[in-house]
Design an enzyme around this catalytic site. Structure first.
Site, PDB file in Angstrom:
ATOM      1  N   TYR A   1     -27.838  18.310 -12.947  1.00  0.00           N
ATOM      2  CA  TYR A   1     -27.251  19.127 -11.876  1.00  0.00           C
ATOM      3  C   TYR A   1     -25.734  19.245 -12.073  1.00  0.00           C
ATOM      4  O   TYR A   1     -25.137  20.299 -11.880  1.00  0.00           O
ATOM      5  CB  TYR A   1     -27.572  18.517 -10.501  1.00  0.00           C
ATOM      6  CG  TYR A   1     -26.773  19.170  -9.411  1.00  0.00           C
ATOM      7  CD1 TYR A   1     -27.003  20.504  -9.054  1.00  0.00           C
ATOM      8  CD2 TYR A   1     -25.732  18.490  -8.779  1.00  0.00           C
ATOM      9  CE1 TYR A   1     -26.225  21.125  -8.092  1.00  0.00           C
ATOM     10  CE2 TYR A   1     -24.953  19.107  -7.824  1.00  0.00           C
ATOM     11  CZ  TYR A   1     -25.207  20.423  -7.479  1.00  0.00           C
ATOM     12  OH  TYR A   1     -24.426  21.048  -6.542  1.00  0.00           O
TER      13      TYR A   1
ATOM     14  N   PRO B   1     -13.034  21.149  -6.585  1.00  0.00           N
ATOM     15  CA  PRO B   1     -14.058  20.853  -5.567  1.00  0.00           C
ATOM     16  C   PRO B   1     -15.448  20.785  -6.192  1.00  0.00           C
ATOM     17  O   PRO B   1     -15.838  21.673  -6.947  1.00  0.00           O
ATOM     18  CB  PRO B   1     -13.963  22.054  -4.623  1.00  0.00           C
ATOM     19  CG  PRO B   1     -13.475  23.176  -5.485  1.00  0.00           C
ATOM     20  CD  PRO B   1     -12.562  22.544  -6.501  1.00  0.00           C
TER      21      PRO B   1
ATOM     22  N   HIS C   1     -16.451  29.062 -12.300  1.00  0.00           N
ATOM     23  CA  HIS C   1     -17.233  28.032 -11.609  1.00  0.00           C
ATOM     24  C   HIS C   1     -17.837  27.040 -12.615  1.00  0.00           C
ATOM     25  O   HIS C   1     -18.947  26.541 -12.441  1.00  0.00           O
ATOM     26  CB  HIS C   1     -18.353  28.707 -10.796  1.00  0.00           C
ATOM     27  CG  HIS C   1     -18.638  28.072  -9.469  1.00  0.00           C
ATOM     28  ND1 HIS C   1     -18.205  28.583  -8.270  1.00  0.00           N
ATOM     29  CD2 HIS C   1     -19.332  26.951  -9.140  1.00  0.00           C
ATOM     30  CE1 HIS C   1     -18.627  27.827  -7.272  1.00  0.00           C
ATOM     31  NE2 HIS C   1     -19.312  26.813  -7.783  1.00  0.00           N
TER      32      HIS C   1
ATOM     33  N   THR D   1     -13.658  29.778  -2.080  1.00  0.00           N
ATOM     34  CA  THR D   1     -14.462  30.061  -3.277  1.00  0.00           C
ATOM     35  C   THR D   1     -15.028  31.471  -3.159  1.00  0.00           C
ATOM     36  O   THR D   1     -15.756  31.788  -2.221  1.00  0.00           O
ATOM     37  CB  THR D   1     -15.585  29.016  -3.424  1.00  0.00           C
ATOM     38  OG1 THR D   1     -14.956  27.758  -3.657  1.00  0.00           O
ATOM     39  CG2 THR D   1     -16.502  29.356  -4.583  1.00  0.00           C
TER      40      THR D   1
ATOM     41  N   LYS E   1     -10.345  31.041  -5.321  1.00  0.00           N
ATOM     42  CA  LYS E   1     -10.896  30.459  -6.559  1.00  0.00           C
ATOM     43  C   LYS E   1     -12.068  31.291  -7.067  1.00  0.00           C
ATOM     44  O   LYS E   1     -12.940  31.660  -6.287  1.00  0.00           O
ATOM     45  CB  LYS E   1     -11.383  29.031  -6.267  1.00  0.00           C
ATOM     46  CG  LYS E   1     -12.153  28.378  -7.392  1.00  0.00           C
ATOM     47  CD  LYS E   1     -12.370  26.911  -7.097  1.00  0.00           C
ATOM     48  CE  LYS E   1     -13.149  26.216  -8.187  1.00  0.00           C
ATOM     49  NZ  LYS E   1     -14.593  26.456  -8.124  1.00  0.00           N
TER      50      LYS E   1
END
Ligand SMILES: Cc1cc2nc3c(=O)[nH]c(=O)nc-3n(C[C@H](O)[C@H](O)[C@H](O)COP(=O)(O)O)c2cc1C
Length: 381
Positions: free
Chosen positions: A24, A77, A279, A156, A255
């Site tokens: 993950y 994050p 990402h 985001t 972001k």
């Protein structure tokens, strides 16, 4: 095995974590083209060192949004540090504070922003916002973050549709989590994680929850998809940025920017900074690597706003390359999660120490005394 670099930390984390959780964190989406390209694009950038320049007493210290930091790096994050270590976000935030760099708490974290703000003293704290379909939920989070003194809000922008992570479905660790024979065997084969992380949660407050969600939505990891619109918002648009600019008086960052015109749009709306990012190769699988997209975005807005980048930073030399191409600082995601996974705050600190040592060493080898000396002329044509 000792960890001499961030790749070693990944290998140690791979051994420690259940396969489902490791994948993950570690993997990308679909055919992982973007994930590979994030690294390959760094490897294609070549440097041209200066020599005989007296690099004694050099320093990686820098400043970002008007405040100092020990190196031009911030913790990205990630909604999962709490799965790799008991209260992993707290541990990671403490490591970032001790290392003198900002920590970004994710909306989907398993530690509340209240706990982070009260227990992490002296650190620079940023809050990453997922926009909920019901905007009032996210706007209430913005108000909480402001009240708690978070320094920056980071929206985001690149993940308003659920990405295609097929391996999660295959390995039994899709969210919402459902115990399956495969996931139960996987967990039992990793007793240090089982006892040190999962058992501690179960004996304490129960399965990890999304602690930043409003109370009525605060389900644990087995209930995620029952929340309508939880942390995803398909109609996210530029008006949301304009609204956040009105609501949030401090540093506002968007972001997930890869196009110069999007960066310009963000600046027109009063945003203070953008993160050039795909990402970590976890959304669109055929994006250009952020390090390749960076120069055009710097040319478009670098004189008006702060340009950060992330995706694939694994070496001090990657940080030098990103700064040479115009970023003011970089964010790191997976490496600090791997550090946290193997030793909580100590492991995360080790990851950050390795990175700082590599940056300082590379600066010396490149003939640089200070971060401001890192400019485009260091790139070999
Ligand atoms: C496990 C994991 C969870 C993530 N969760 C979030 C998130 O909740 N919000 C977000 O904006 N980015 C999220 N990201 C992306 C990171 O913030 C960052 O863009 C990416 O990890 C940078 O690439 P790197 O891992 O190669 O350093 C996540 C990344 C990982 C690996």
């Amino acid at each position: 095995m000792q960890a001499h670099n961030l790749h070693d930390l990944r290998e140690l984390a791979r051994r420690r974590l259940p396969k489902g959780i490791f994948e993950y964190i570690d993997r990308g989406v679909e055919d992982e083209v973007a994930l590979r390209e994030n690294r390959d694009a760094f490897d294609r950038v070549k440097l041209s060192p200066y020599v005989l320049r007296d690099v004694a007493g050099r320093s990686s210290e820098a400043s970002l949004f008007g405040a100092p930091l020990a190196m031009p790096v911030a913790v990205a994050p990630t909604g999962s540090a709490g799965l790799v270590w008991y209260q992993g976000e707290l541990e990671l935030a403490r490591a970032a504070a001790a290392a003198g760099i900002p920590f970004t708490l994710a909306t989907a974290a398993m530690t509340s922003m209240e706990a982070i703000a009260s227990e992490v003293r002296g650190g620079r704290l940023w809050f990453q916002l997922n926009m909920f379909a019901d905007r009032s939920i996210s706007h209430a989070m913005v108000a909480r973050a402001e009240r708690l003194g978070f320094e920056a809000l980071l929206l985001t922008a690149d993940c308003s549709v659920t990405p295609n992570r097929e391996y999660n479905a295959r390995n039994g660790f899709a969210l919402p989590f459902r115990a399956s024979p495969r996931s139960l065997v996987d967990m039992s084969l990793h007793p240090r994680w089982l006892a040190g992380v999962m058992l501690r949660y179960l004996l304490g407050t129960g399965l990890p929850k999304y602690e930043n969600y409003p109370a009525e939505m605060r389900t644990n990891v087995t209930g995620f998809s029952t929340l309508k619109g939880a942390g995803r918002c398909e109609d996210l648009n530029w008006n949301d940025v304009a609204t956040l600019r009105r609501l949030w008086p401090r540093t506002l960052i968007v972001k997930g920017i890869l196009r110069p015109e999007d960066a310009r749009h963000a600046v027109e709306l009063g945003v203070d900074g953008v993160v050039v990012s795909n990402h970590g190769g976890r959304t669109v699988d055929s994006t250009q690597a952020p390090i390749a997209a960076l120069p055009r975005i710097v040319d478009a807005i670098g004189h008006q706003a702060t340009v950060l980048m992330d995706g694939g930073i694994r070496r001090g030399s990657d940080v030098i390359k990103a700064l040479a191409l115009g970023a003011e600082a970089v964010l790191v995601g997976r490496p600090t999660l791997f550090g946290t996974a193997i030793g909580g705050q100590r492991g995360a600190s080790h990851a950050l120490l390795l990175l700082r040592a590599e940056i300082e060493r590379e600066m010396g080898l490149m003939g640089l005394r200070q971060v401001d000396d890192i400019t485009r002329d260091l790139l070999a044509d």
